[in-house]
Motif scaffolding. Structure first.
Motif, short mmCIF file in Angstrom:
data_model
loop_
_atom_site.label_atom_id
_atom_site.label_comp_id
_atom_site.label_asym_id
_atom_site.label_seq_id
_atom_site.Cartn_x
_atom_site.Cartn_y
_atom_site.Cartn_z
N PHE A 1 44.21 36.54 37.10
CA PHE A 1 43.28 36.83 37.94
C PHE A 1 43.89 37.51 39.12
O PHE A 1 43.48 38.64 39.83
CB PHE A 1 42.43 35.61 38.54
CG PHE A 1 41.32 35.81 39.36
CD1 PHE A 1 40.20 36.48 39.13
CD2 PHE A 1 41.55 35.76 40.74
CE1 PHE A 1 39.24 36.73 40.13
CE2 PHE A 1 40.52 35.98 41.64
CZ PHE A 1 39.35 36.39 41.37
N ASP A 2 44.86 36.94 39.73
CA ASP A 2 45.37 37.49 40.86
C ASP A 2 46.05 38.81 41.18
O ASP A 2 46.32 39.83 41.73
CB ASP A 2 46.66 36.67 41.35
CG ASP A 2 46.23 35.21 42.12
OD1 ASP A 2 44.92 35.06 42.19
OD2 ASP A 2 46.92 34.40 42.13
N ARG A 3 46.45 39.23 39.66
CA ARG A 3 47.13 40.39 39.22
C ARG A 3 46.12 41.49 38.64
O ARG A 3 46.46 42.65 38.31
CB ARG A 3 48.33 40.23 38.14
CG ARG A 3 49.47 39.57 38.67
CD ARG A 3 50.45 39.22 37.91
NE ARG A 3 51.47 38.44 38.19
CZ ARG A 3 52.42 38.23 37.48
NH1 ARG A 3 52.60 38.34 36.37
NH2 ARG A 3 53.45 37.17 38.05
N ARG A 4 44.85 41.09 38.57
CA ARG A 4 43.83 42.10 37.96
C ARG A 4 43.89 43.29 38.45
O ARG A 4 43.44 44.16 37.60
CB ARG A 4 42.36 41.40 37.93
CG ARG A 4 41.66 41.36 39.18
CD ARG A 4 40.72 40.09 39.27
NE ARG A 4 39.76 40.36 40.44
CZ ARG A 4 39.98 39.73 41.53
NH1 ARG A 4 41.43 39.49 41.80
NH2 ARG A 4 39.32 39.87 42.73
N LYS A 5 44.14 43.58 39.73
CA LYS A 5 43.89 44.82 40.04
C LYS A 5 44.95 45.59 39.86
O LYS A 5 44.84 46.82 39.83
CB LYS A 5 43.77 44.75 41.80
CG LYS A 5 42.72 44.45 42.38
CD LYS A 5 42.78 44.10 43.82
CE LYS A 5 43.83 42.77 44.33
NZ LYS A 5 43.58 42.56 45.65
N ARG A 6 46.26 45.19 39.22
CA ARG A 6 47.28 45.88 38.72
C ARG A 6 47.21 46.29 37.25
O ARG A 6 48.04 46.88 36.49
CB ARG A 6 48.40 45.53 39.08
CG ARG A 6 48.84 45.05 40.78
CD ARG A 6 50.29 44.69 41.13
NE ARG A 6 50.50 43.53 40.55
CZ ARG A 6 50.72 42.38 41.38
NH1 ARG A 6 50.67 42.46 42.69
NH2 ARG A 6 51.33 41.36 40.83
N TYR A 7 45.96 45.74 36.62
CA TYR A 7 45.99 45.85 35.38
C TYR A 7 46.05 47.36 34.77
O TYR A 7 44.87 48.31 35.58
CB TYR A 7 44.85 45.05 34.68
CG TYR A 7 44.85 45.09 33.14
CD1 TYR A 7 45.70 44.40 32.39
CD2 TYR A 7 43.68 46.13 32.60
CE1 TYR A 7 45.73 44.39 31.17
CE2 TYR A 7 43.97 46.02 31.07
CZ TYR A 7 44.72 45.38 30.41
OH TYR A 7 44.54 45.18 29.00
#
Lengths: 207, 343
Positions: free
Chosen positions: A78-84
């Motif tokens: 969730f914390d990294r979802r923007k970098r997916y």
């Protein structure tokens, strides 16, 4: 002149979905992750899709600690979802990659704790590690698997178990572990050779 | 050596199979996840526009890349723009224009809204996303009739149009409609429409006390009232989608600017990028909470989006997207080699 997808990770091309020329009813994982940037509810849909697989994998690898590790994997995701990378419609390799890192940390921590115990002379034989397979992981795998995987380095073992237990293909494993495809092939080749040698030496264990 | 898959089958059968009947594990994990997600500020991150659709497209185009014959009527520059994304993000502090931000935005909206209709019947957006060391350019084609096409290469767009691979499906249609409504003068209603454009079944208004579980949890965690922030966040994020999807239509750009001017936390600074004058719109705490900020750079003369960056205030952006906007005619797109073919 066009450098689209020029990044060095060859699997990127292979993982782009080629079979969906038209919009389908349910959003892809990539769409859910993109939507979750502004609507966290979309992430719970991703959780519902993949919890069982990730939970089972973590449980098989880490026993009772697997539940916490799987849950932590989703929090990290969730914390990294923007970098997916939205080019990958299936988020499973990404999720298993996060879980693999957490599992590695988990076993590394356990090994450190075991070493502390050794230093304090309160040696627990179940925590003694030999070779590449440390004590806790060996204990969790059980004697037959532990014997087969004993001499396989951690990195090779991670790749092999993603193939055998998580049903990821080579390209997905490359993405999950952030390593080149060729490295995945060589790691898995080495690991499988070890397993075959073990089975050849122990024919009674063969299926 | 046995080269069959016997080893893999054996490994698979040797799984400890610790998958018990503990159905509570799922509930416990989900609860922990929800608690975690509701403790974080909402953020845009990467541009939603287009990225939502990209995975659906099959083609990884190969072969020659022909330039789309396009009548460039909007973009003031043709190169890759370097703007706020190359440096550190500005924190949520009031700029010299703060407090008067409505004026430059509304003035620009009036100017843009009065501009002549562009040529062509579609808007082509070359979207370059920078994620760490990776830079990827993809192409979004927004037809004025509401159709949307995507290709990872510029030359592949003709094939997508020819195959009628329209992916619009209503996405961004309501956002664009809200912007057009704002351009007619009904800005407040349009802003409220914009807030719920992705899901009109939701109800929210600027004066509505926030009462979601997430906001209550956030209030409990931070001690800060969350009233209004959700509305401002939705308007800010959805307006950006509308601005990208309607970047080739002056009335859409004008309407988005009118709507953004209603947001309390948005500040505007003047700048330049590749020789063109720019306005940098920075979202404030009402739109994004603390600890995260976003900046949208637009051309100061046309309102055309140039760049989006997001990340922690004062830090290097974690998300950066550059836009290059042009107008095209669907019937005149050069034939490409993609058209659904795989790599």
């Amino acid at each position: 002149m066009d450098n689209t997808y020029s990044d060095s990770r060859a699997p990127a091309r292979l993982l782009i979905r080629r079979d969906l020329p038209h919009r389908i009813d349910s959003p892809s994982d990539a769409e859910l992750l993109a939507a979750s940037v502004r609507n966290a509810d979309a992430f719970t849909e991703l959780f519902e899709r993949h919890w069982d697989d990730l939970y089972r994998f973590c449980l098989n690898r880490a026993g009772s600690a697997g539940e916490d590790i799987a849950a932590e994997a989703f929090r990290v995701a969730f914390d990294r979802r923007k970098r997916y990378d939205a080019r990958y419609s299936d988020a499973r390799p990404w999720l298993f990659g996060i879980a693999s890192n957490l599992l590695r940390d988990h076993f590394r921590t356990a090994k450190r704790e075991a070493n502390k115990l050794k230093r304090s002379a309160t040696l627990d034989v179940t925590l003694q590690g030999r070779g590449e397979l440390d004590g806790l992981e060996r204990q969790l795998l059980g004697p037959r698997l532990a014997a087969a995987l004993q001499e396989i380095p951690t990195a090779d073992r991670d790749a092999l178990l993603l193939l055998a237990w998580a049903d990821l293909d080579y390209e997905q494993i490359a993405y999950a572990l952030e390593i080149p495809l060729g490295t995945v092939r060589s790691r898995i080749h080495r690991a499988r050779q070890r397993v075959r040698e073990h089975l050849d030496a122990n024919p009674s264990e063969q299926v | 050596m046995n080269m069959s898959n016997q080893d893999l089958n054996w490994l698979s059968n040797q799984q400890p199979q610790r998958m018990g009947t503990d159905h509570g594990a799922r509930e416990r994990a989900l609860l922990a996840l929800v608690k975690h997600t509701t403790s974080r500020p909402r953020a845009r991150g990467f541009s939603l526009t287009g990225r939502l659709r990209a995975p659906y497209f099959s083609a990884v185009a190969v072969g020659g890349v022909a330039a789309v014959t396009a009548a460039l009527v909007l973009s003031a520059g043709t190169g890759v723009h370097s703007g706020a994304g190359t440096g550190h993000l500005k924190p949520h502090t009031h700029s010299p224009l703060a407090g008067t931000h409505r004026s430059p935005l509304v003035r620009l909206a009036d100017y843009v809204g009065a501009s002549t209709a562009p040529t062509g019947d579609a808007t082509l957006v070359a979207r370059t996303t920078t994620n760490g060391s990776n830079t990827v350019t993809v192409y979004d084609l927004y037809a004025d009739n509401g159709q949307y096409f995507f290709s990872p290469t510029e030359s592949g767009l003709a094939g997508q149009v020819g195959a009628n691979n329209n992916l619009a499906g209503g996405l961004f249609a309501r956002e664009v409609a809200a912007a057009k409504l704002a351009a007619t003068g009904n800005v407040q209603t349009a802003a409220e429409d914009m807030a719920i454009a992705p899901d009109p079944s939701k109800t929210i208004s600027p004066n509505q006390p926030s009462n979601t579980t997430a906001d209550r949890a956030k209030e409990a965690a931070t001690g800060e009232a969350q009233t209004g922030s959700l509305y401002d966040n939705w308007v800010w994020e959805n307006s950006q989608d509308a601005l990208i999807a309607g970047s080739g239509q002056p009335d859409v750009r004008a309407g988005v600017l009118q709507i953004l001017a209603t947001l309390p936390g948005v500040t505007v600074t003047q700048g330049s990028s590749d020789g063109q004058p720019t306005l940098v719109l920075s979202a404030g705490t009402p739109e994004l909470g603390s600890g995260y900020t976003e900046q949208l750079t637009i051309n100061a003369d046309s309102g055309v989006p140039i760049e989006f960056v997001g990340g922690a205030p004062g830090a290097t952006p974690t998300a950066q997207v550059n836009y290059q906007v042009s107008r095209v005619t669907l019937a005149n797109l050069p034939s490409g080699s993609a058209g659904g073919s795989g790599a």
